[in-house]
Scaffold this motif. Structure first.
Motif, PDB file in Angstrom:
ATOM      1  N   ARG B 100       0.849  -1.201   0.000  1.00  0.00           N
ATOM      2  CA  ARG B 100       0.000   0.000   0.000  1.00  0.00           C
ATOM      3  C   ARG B 100       0.882   1.246   0.000  1.00  0.00           C
ATOM      4  N   ALA B 101       0.611   2.147  -0.925  1.00  0.00           N
ATOM      5  CA  ALA B 101       1.381   3.403  -0.943  1.00  0.00           C
ATOM      6  C   ALA B 101       1.000   4.208   0.293  1.00  0.00           C
ATOM      7  N   THR B 102       2.004   4.646   1.076  1.00  0.00           N
ATOM      8  CA  THR B 102       1.674   5.442   2.274  1.00  0.00           C
ATOM      9  C   THR B 102       1.645   6.926   1.922  1.00  0.00           C
ATOM     10  N   ARG B 103       2.170   7.282   0.779  1.00  0.00           N
ATOM     11  CA  ARG B 103       2.028   8.630   0.230  1.00  0.00           C
ATOM     12  C   ARG B 103       2.103   8.522  -1.285  1.00  0.00           C
ATOM     13  N   LEU B 104       1.903   9.620  -1.950  1.00  0.00           N
ATOM     14  CA  LEU B 104       1.964   9.579  -3.414  1.00  0.00           C
ATOM     15  C   LEU B 104       3.287   8.923  -3.834  1.00  0.00           C
ATOM     16  N   SER B 105       3.204   7.852  -4.600  1.00  0.00           N
ATOM     17  CA  SER B 105       4.419   7.112  -4.951  1.00  0.00           C
ATOM     18  C   SER B 105       4.468   6.849  -6.444  1.00  0.00           C
ATOM     19  N   ARG B 106       5.627   7.051  -6.996  1.00  0.00           N
ATOM     20  CA  ARG B 106       5.829   6.741  -8.413  1.00  0.00           C
ATOM     21  C   ARG B 106       6.732   5.519  -8.503  1.00  0.00           C
ATOM     22  N   LEU B 107       6.241   4.496  -9.175  1.00  0.00           N
ATOM     23  CA  LEU B 107       6.977   3.237  -9.267  1.00  0.00           C
ATOM     24  C   LEU B 107       7.236   2.907 -10.735  1.00  0.00           C
ATOM     25  N   VAL B 108       8.242   2.091 -10.929  1.00  0.00           N
ATOM     26  CA  VAL B 108       8.414   1.472 -12.248  1.00  0.00           C
ATOM     27  C   VAL B 108       7.975   0.030 -12.070  1.00  0.00           C
ATOM     28  N   SER B 109       7.075  -0.436 -12.908  1.00  0.00           N
ATOM     29  CA  SER B 109       6.675  -1.839 -12.813  1.00  0.00           C
ATOM     30  C   SER B 109       7.312  -2.600 -13.972  1.00  0.00           C
ATOM     31  N   PHE B 110       7.585  -3.866 -13.727  1.00  0.00           N
ATOM     32  CA  PHE B 110       8.200  -4.721 -14.753  1.00  0.00           C
ATOM     33  C   PHE B 110       7.264  -5.901 -14.989  1.00  0.00           C
ATOM     34  N   ASP B 111       6.937  -6.130 -16.221  1.00  0.00           N
ATOM     35  CA  ASP B 111       6.007  -7.195 -16.575  1.00  0.00           C
ATOM     36  C   ASP B 111       6.703  -8.553 -16.392  1.00  0.00           C
ATOM     37  N   ALA B 112       6.309  -9.240 -15.336  1.00  0.00           N
ATOM     38  CA  ALA B 112       7.016 -10.464 -14.962  1.00  0.00           C
ATOM     39  C   ALA B 112       6.654 -11.637 -15.868  1.00  0.00           C
ATOM     40  N   ILE B 113       5.457 -11.592 -16.410  1.00  0.00           N
ATOM     41  CA  ILE B 113       5.057 -12.725 -17.263  1.00  0.00           C
ATOM     42  C   ILE B 113       5.961 -12.763 -18.497  1.00  0.00           C
ATOM     43  N   CYS B 114       6.178 -11.582 -19.049  1.00  0.00           N
ATOM     44  CA  CYS B 114       7.058 -11.459 -20.222  1.00  0.00           C
ATOM     45  C   CYS B 114       8.483 -11.853 -19.823  1.00  0.00           C
ATOM     46  N   LEU B 115       8.938 -11.393 -18.637  1.00  0.00           N
ATOM     47  CA  LEU B 115      10.314 -11.686 -18.213  1.00  0.00           C
ATOM     48  C   LEU B 115      10.512 -13.156 -17.859  1.00  0.00           C
ATOM     49  N   ARG B 116       9.525 -13.728 -17.165  1.00  0.00           N
ATOM     50  CA  ARG B 116       9.643 -15.121 -16.714  1.00  0.00           C
ATOM     51  C   ARG B 116       9.946 -16.049 -17.886  1.00  0.00           C
ATOM     52  N   GLY B 117       9.212 -15.863 -18.947  1.00  0.00           N
ATOM     53  CA  GLY B 117       9.411 -16.697 -20.143  1.00  0.00           C
ATOM     54  C   GLY B 117      10.835 -16.550 -20.671  1.00  0.00           C
ATOM     55  N   LYS B 118      11.326 -15.306 -20.667  1.00  0.00           N
ATOM     56  CA  LYS B 118      12.670 -15.058 -21.214  1.00  0.00           C
ATOM     57  C   LYS B 118      13.745 -15.652 -20.310  1.00  0.00           C
ATOM     58  N   LEU B 119      13.528 -15.588 -18.999  1.00  0.00           N
ATOM     59  CA  LEU B 119      14.514 -16.143 -18.064  1.00  0.00           C
ATOM     60  C   LEU B 119      14.560 -17.665 -18.196  1.00  0.00           C
ATOM     61  N   ASP B 120      13.388 -18.262 -18.399  1.00  0.00           N
ATOM     62  CA  ASP B 120      13.348 -19.725 -18.569  1.00  0.00           C
ATOM     63  C   ASP B 120      14.075 -20.144 -19.841  1.00  0.00           C
ATOM     64  N   ALA B 121      13.908 -19.341 -20.886  1.00  0.00           N
ATOM     65  CA  ALA B 121      14.477 -19.698 -22.185  1.00  0.00           C
ATOM     66  C   ALA B 121      15.977 -19.427 -22.252  1.00  0.00           C
ATOM     67  N   ASP B 122      16.459 -18.500 -21.438  1.00  0.00           N
ATOM     68  CA  ASP B 122      17.870 -18.085 -21.504  1.00  0.00           C
ATOM     69  C   ASP B 122      18.499 -18.226 -20.117  1.00  0.00           C
ATOM     70  N   PRO B 123      19.121 -19.392 -19.827  1.00  0.00           N
ATOM     71  CA  PRO B 123      19.645 -19.642 -18.478  1.00  0.00           C
ATOM     72  C   PRO B 123      20.655 -18.598 -18.010  1.00  0.00           C
ATOM     73  N   ALA B 124      21.463 -18.039 -18.930  1.00  0.00           N
ATOM     74  CA  ALA B 124      22.453 -17.028 -18.517  1.00  0.00           C
ATOM     75  C   ALA B 124      21.730 -15.786 -17.998  1.00  0.00           C
ATOM     76  N   LEU B 125      20.697 -15.388 -18.713  1.00  0.00           N
ATOM     77  CA  LEU B 125      19.899 -14.240 -18.284  1.00  0.00           C
ATOM     78  C   LEU B 125      19.187 -14.575 -16.972  1.00  0.00           C
ATOM     79  N   GLY B 126      18.656 -15.798 -16.907  1.00  0.00           N
ATOM     80  CA  GLY B 126      17.963 -16.253 -15.692  1.00  0.00           C
ATOM     81  C   GLY B 126      18.886 -16.158 -14.491  1.00  0.00           C
ATOM     82  N   TYR B 127      20.122 -16.622 -14.669  1.00  0.00           N
ATOM     83  CA  TYR B 127      21.089 -16.617 -13.571  1.00  0.00           C
ATOM     84  C   TYR B 127      21.418 -15.183 -13.151  1.00  0.00           C
TER      85      TYR B 127
END
Ligand SMILES: Cc1cc2nc3c(=O)[nH]c(=O)nc-3n(C[C@H](O)[C@H](O)[C@H](O)COP(=O)(O)OP(=O)(O)OC[C@H]3O[C@@H](n4cnc5c(N)ncnc54)[C@H](O)[C@@H]3O)c2cc1C
Ligand code: FES
Lengths: 281, 157
Positions: B100-127
């Motif tokens: 929960r944001a306790t005050r106005l907060s600006r975040l960067v979000s990263f799409d994990a579904i897109c990343l998860r697939g890439k990490l699985d496919a590329d072990p060096a990147l995954g590591y």
């Protein structure tokens, strides 16, 4: 470090009258003392302590928490943990307490001039540092960035809260407070105080660090300061050991070859780093 | 005039991503988006699918546990610069806490579904990514242990 203005016979307590007692927290109180003999000046250096004697109960070391610029009143902030501290809290204005001191080494407030200062403290540890903060603030232009990083158990345990809020409102001071436990009603930070060191606005190569709190906290704080690049010789810590004489006679407070009462309580970390690692835990 | 740092540059300069090559940084930036949360707004809720992780640009987000009939308990806050959330790496990929944001907060979000697939496919990147998250997790664990020690002692009842 300057010579202190000690009372005449360092083993004989001088009577001081309690002028005021105020509750700070559920277990912590502050007493203001004035000399019962006559209103004489009592000069001390930030970080020094007095041996306070509750007549008929016992004598304990307590740091001075007041303003060094006010030599008329001696201020002590104490957490009630046992027989003497609890008996002291029961005393009221007008009653008398015995004082020996001031004793011990001080925070290197003058040596820090021209540098950034980071103060890392937790719990009651803010009390022995408050005189240093007052002194730095009275000569603010002599320092670079000044950061106070303070950790408490819960929002209700934040010592000197009004003063911290006031300091935080100043443009020339960074004050960060964090607590270990809180409910959703607390809008501030939750987490350990050492985490604040990573984000404090100071230049690690041009910084003096003053650290005071529970020993485990200090160990991790020193580690975090070192990780940011603050050298050991510019990190100062204040240690606590059981004391009796307070002046280097009895050996009660011995720490290796040092006496905490005389060679401390404020030590340059480079002087005690090897002992620090094996203390307590 | 205040110039807003672009996502690309922000990711390049953040210590978390230090040491990653240009292609990887580009890939990560491609999965990133700016998000804004007002004070009191939830970033995620316990039990929801963990399909993102976050970096706090400015603000403060409380990770908290709901407790029936009493105020929620805050485990920690994530503040400027913190990387937040690793449930996206661990099955069943659901958030363990509320954020929960306790005050106005600006975040960067990263799409994990897109990343998860890439990490699985590329072990060096995954590591490379796991190594970075292990650091965050280890730091959190160490801090949580310190918090549990109750360093400052119990107050008088
Ligand atoms: C140089 C120096 C400066 C000090 N400055 C301050 C100060 O500014 N404010 C302050 O409140 N205290 C300070 N102390 C600590 C203080 O001296 C002790 O808390 C006090 O001696 C306890 O006495 P007591 O008779 O009340 O407790 P005791 O009856 O001796 O002890 C009762 C219980 O409290 C525990 N205890 C004892 N000391 C501590 C402690 N320091 N912290 C937590 N638990 C403890 C004991 O283990 C025991 O379980 C300082 C100590 C030193 C050496
Ligand atoms: S208390 Fe006696 S030597 Fe330190």
């Amino acid at each position: 470090m300057k010579e202190m203005t000690a009372l005449k016979d360092p083993m004989v307590p001088a009577p001081f009258r309690i002028e005021r007692v105020r509750k700070e927290l559920s277990d912590t109180f502050t007493i203001d003392l004035v000399s019962a003999e006559r209103r004489r000046a009592f000069s001390f250096l930030p970080g020094q302590f007095n041996m306070l004697y509750v007549f008929g109960v016992g004598e304990i070391p307590i740091s001075i928490s007041g303003d060094p610029a006010d030599p008329e009143t001696i201020v002590h902030t104490t957490r009630a943990v046992g027989s003497v501290t609890n008996a002291m809290w029961k005393l009221g204005a007008g009653q008398t307490i015995g004082v020996r001191g001031p004793f011990g080494t001080s925070w290197p407030v003058e040596k820090a001039e021209g540098l950034d200062v980071v103060i890392v403290t937790g719990g009651i540890g803010l009390a022995p540092l408050r005189p240093a903060i007052y002194q730095i603030m009275s000569n603010r232009a002599a320092y670079g960035n000044v950061c106070i990083l303070y950790g408490a158990r819960t929002p209700e345990d934040i010592l000197f809260r009004k003063e911290l809020e006031k300091w935080r409102g100043q443009f020339d001071l960074q004050v960060d407070v964090t607590v270990d436990y809180a409910t959703g009603r607390w809008a501030g930070r939750v987490g350990v105080v050492t985490k604040l060191i990573g984000r404090g606005g100071f230049d690690p190569h041009q910084t003096v660090a003053l650290v005071c709190g529970p020993e485990i906290m200090m160990r991790f704080a020193v580690e975090a300061l070192a990780e940011r690049g603050v050298p050991n010789e510019r990190i100062y810590v204040s240690l606590e050991r059981n004391m009796k004489c307070g002046i280097g006679f009895c050996g009660h407070c011995q720490l290796g070859g040092d006496f905490v009462c005389k060679d401390g309580p404020v030590f340059g970390f480079d002087k005690i780093a090897h002992k620090f690692a094996i203390q307590e835990l | 005039m205040v110039q807003e740092i672009g996502l690309d540059q922000l990711i390049r300069e953040h210590p978390f991503f230090e040491g990653l090559d240009d292609a990887t940084l580009e890939l990560i930036a491609g999965c990133a988006a700016n998000e804004r949360f007002d004070a009191g707004q939830y970033v995620f809720r316990e039990g929801q699918p963990a399909d993102k992780f976050y970096m706090v640009r400015h603000g403060s987000v409380a990770l908290e546990v709901r407790a029936p009939g009493r105020d929620s308990i805050v485990l920690q806050t994530c503040d400027d610069g913190d990387v937040m959330g690793w449930s996206w790496l661990v099955p069943p990929f659901r958030w363990k806490w509320d954020a929960r944001a306790t005050r106005l907060s600006r975040l960067v979000s990263f799409d994990a579904i897109c990343l998860r697939g890439k990490l699985d496919a590329d072990p060096a990147l995954g590591y490379a990514m796991y190594k970075r998250f292990v650091r965050v997790i280890a730091e959190r664990l160490a801090n949580a242990r310190l918090q549990m020690l109750d360093l400052y002692g119990a107050g008088k009842e």
